[in-house]
Design a protein around this motif. Structure first.
Motif, PDB file in Angstrom:
ATOM      1  N   ILE A 100       0.961  -1.250   0.003  1.00  0.00           N
ATOM      2  CA  ILE A 100      -0.045   0.056   0.215  1.00  0.00           C
ATOM      3  C   ILE A 100       0.798   1.387   0.049  1.00  0.00           C
ATOM      4  O   ILE A 100       1.940   1.175   0.780  1.00  0.00           O
ATOM      5  CB  ILE A 100      -0.865  -0.005   1.162  1.00  0.00           C
ATOM      6  CG1 ILE A 100      -1.992   1.129   0.929  1.00  0.00           C
ATOM      7  CG2 ILE A 100      -0.254  -0.043   2.507  1.00  0.00           C
ATOM      8  CD1 ILE A 100      -3.114   0.867   1.981  1.00  0.00           C
ATOM      9  N   SER A 101       0.576   2.107  -0.722  1.00  0.00           N
ATOM     10  CA  SER A 101       1.332   3.528  -0.685  1.00  0.00           C
ATOM     11  C   SER A 101       1.619   4.128   0.445  1.00  0.00           C
ATOM     12  O   SER A 101       0.411   4.414   1.230  1.00  0.00           O
ATOM     13  CB  SER A 101       0.599   4.319  -2.045  1.00  0.00           C
ATOM     14  OG  SER A 101       1.267   5.691  -1.929  1.00  0.00           O
ATOM     15  N   THR A 102       2.499   4.917   0.520  1.00  0.00           N
ATOM     16  CA  THR A 102       2.953   5.731   1.684  1.00  0.00           C
ATOM     17  C   THR A 102       1.862   6.857   1.698  1.00  0.00           C
ATOM     18  O   THR A 102       1.756   7.571   2.889  1.00  0.00           O
ATOM     19  CB  THR A 102       4.208   6.259   1.755  1.00  0.00           C
ATOM     20  OG1 THR A 102       4.494   6.903   0.370  1.00  0.00           O
ATOM     21  CG2 THR A 102       5.354   5.010   2.077  1.00  0.00           C
ATOM     22  N   ARG A 103       1.250   7.223   0.643  1.00  0.00           N
ATOM     23  CA  ARG A 103       0.299   8.160   0.456  1.00  0.00           C
ATOM     24  C   ARG A 103      -1.218   7.997   1.028  1.00  0.00           C
ATOM     25  O   ARG A 103      -1.799   8.618   1.434  1.00  0.00           O
ATOM     26  CB  ARG A 103       0.100   8.707  -0.828  1.00  0.00           C
ATOM     27  CG  ARG A 103       1.264   9.315  -1.552  1.00  0.00           C
ATOM     28  CD  ARG A 103       1.080   9.844  -2.805  1.00  0.00           C
ATOM     29  NE  ARG A 103       2.292  10.160  -3.432  1.00  0.00           N
ATOM     30  CZ  ARG A 103       2.588  10.128  -4.846  1.00  0.00           C
ATOM     31  NH1 ARG A 103       1.552  10.045  -5.467  1.00  0.00           N
ATOM     32  NH2 ARG A 103       3.911  10.486  -4.964  1.00  0.00           N
ATOM     33  N   VAL A 104      -1.512   6.597   1.161  1.00  0.00           N
ATOM     34  CA  VAL A 104      -2.843   6.244   1.741  1.00  0.00           C
ATOM     35  C   VAL A 104      -2.374   6.289   3.318  1.00  0.00           C
ATOM     36  O   VAL A 104      -1.815   5.595   3.936  1.00  0.00           O
ATOM     37  CB  VAL A 104      -2.906   4.671   1.415  1.00  0.00           C
ATOM     38  CG1 VAL A 104      -4.298   4.283   1.759  1.00  0.00           C
ATOM     39  CG2 VAL A 104      -2.935   4.621  -0.317  1.00  0.00           C
ATOM     40  N   ARG A 105      -3.454   7.027   3.760  1.00  0.00           N
ATOM     41  CA  ARG A 105      -3.822   7.162   5.145  1.00  0.00           C
ATOM     42  C   ARG A 105      -4.147   6.061   5.845  1.00  0.00           C
ATOM     43  O   ARG A 105      -3.660   5.788   7.053  1.00  0.00           O
ATOM     44  CB  ARG A 105      -4.612   8.463   5.657  1.00  0.00           C
ATOM     45  CG  ARG A 105      -3.887   9.588   5.118  1.00  0.00           C
ATOM     46  CD  ARG A 105      -2.592   9.846   5.594  1.00  0.00           C
ATOM     47  NE  ARG A 105      -2.253  11.213   6.148  1.00  0.00           N
ATOM     48  CZ  ARG A 105      -1.311  11.652   6.788  1.00  0.00           C
ATOM     49  NH1 ARG A 105      -0.155  10.900   6.778  1.00  0.00           N
ATOM     50  NH2 ARG A 105      -0.942  12.778   7.103  1.00  0.00           N
ATOM     51  N   VAL A 106      -5.059   5.348   5.557  1.00  0.00           N
ATOM     52  CA  VAL A 106      -5.766   4.188   6.287  1.00  0.00           C
ATOM     53  C   VAL A 106      -4.986   2.837   5.516  1.00  0.00           C
ATOM     54  O   VAL A 106      -5.087   2.519   4.491  1.00  0.00           O
ATOM     55  CB  VAL A 106      -7.207   4.035   5.766  1.00  0.00           C
ATOM     56  CG1 VAL A 106      -7.797   2.884   6.270  1.00  0.00           C
ATOM     57  CG2 VAL A 106      -7.885   5.221   6.340  1.00  0.00           C
ATOM     58  N   ARG A 107      -4.480   2.108   6.376  1.00  0.00           N
ATOM     59  CA  ARG A 107      -3.749   0.995   6.138  1.00  0.00           C
ATOM     60  C   ARG A 107      -4.570  -0.512   6.940  1.00  0.00           C
ATOM     61  O   ARG A 107      -4.198  -0.396   8.122  1.00  0.00           O
ATOM     62  CB  ARG A 107      -2.132   0.846   6.449  1.00  0.00           C
ATOM     63  CG  ARG A 107      -1.570   2.085   5.707  1.00  0.00           C
ATOM     64  CD  ARG A 107      -0.350   2.133   5.946  1.00  0.00           C
ATOM     65  NE  ARG A 107       0.373   3.142   5.294  1.00  0.00           N
ATOM     66  CZ  ARG A 107       1.481   3.911   5.526  1.00  0.00           C
ATOM     67  NH1 ARG A 107       1.984   3.485   6.693  1.00  0.00           N
ATOM     68  NH2 ARG A 107       1.765   5.180   5.063  1.00  0.00           N
ATOM     69  N   PRO A 108      -5.181  -1.069   6.362  1.00  0.00           N
ATOM     70  CA  PRO A 108      -6.011  -1.995   6.912  1.00  0.00           C
ATOM     71  C   PRO A 108      -5.336  -2.954   7.699  1.00  0.00           C
ATOM     72  O   PRO A 108      -5.743  -3.398   8.654  1.00  0.00           O
ATOM     73  CB  PRO A 108      -6.896  -2.540   5.831  1.00  0.00           C
ATOM     74  CG  PRO A 108      -6.959  -1.818   4.489  1.00  0.00           C
ATOM     75  CD  PRO A 108      -5.765  -0.894   4.789  1.00  0.00           C
TER      76      PRO A 108
END
Length: 113
Positions: free
Chosen positions: A78-86
């Motif tokens: 998942i990208s570092t730009r994505v704030r929510v990391r399931p």
């Protein structure tokens, strides 16, 4: 070390690591847990890479070598730009559940990110 995990759990970290300090290659990780020794420790791992072209295998292998069972390793691409990391959130939930049900157990969360 993932700062949010460190706040949730007691996590062994090398002396030269800490909040606000950049990570440098070559820093020795905490000692692996000998799987043959009886222990009340519960270890949870988290691995992440930010692009589909990157592989998680080396991170997963490193966490496994430190005594973390594969079913206790949470990983995601998942990208570092994505704030929510399931998967990261799932790791935090698992750590909280462990602490709630077994407060006498130490839990630690080595992370490769």
């Amino acid at each position: 070390m993932v700062p949010r995990l460190k706040k949730e759990l007691r996590v062994p970290t090398p002396a030269d690591r800490g909040p606000g300090r950049p990570w440098r290659p070559g820093t020795p990780p905490p000692a692996p847990v000998d799987p043959d020794l009886p222990s009340a420790d519960i270890r949870i791992g988290y691995a992440r890479c930010s692009t589909l072209g990157q592989e998680l295998d080396s991170q997963l292998d490193a966490l496994s070598k430190h005594g973390i069972r594969r079913d206790k390793i949470f990983s995601e691409k998942i990208s570092t730009r994505v704030r929510v990391r399931p998967k990261f959130e799932e790791a935090l939930r698992t750590a909280r559940e462990v602490k709630a049900h077994a407060p006498h157990c130490r839990s630690s969360s080595p992370s490769t990110k």
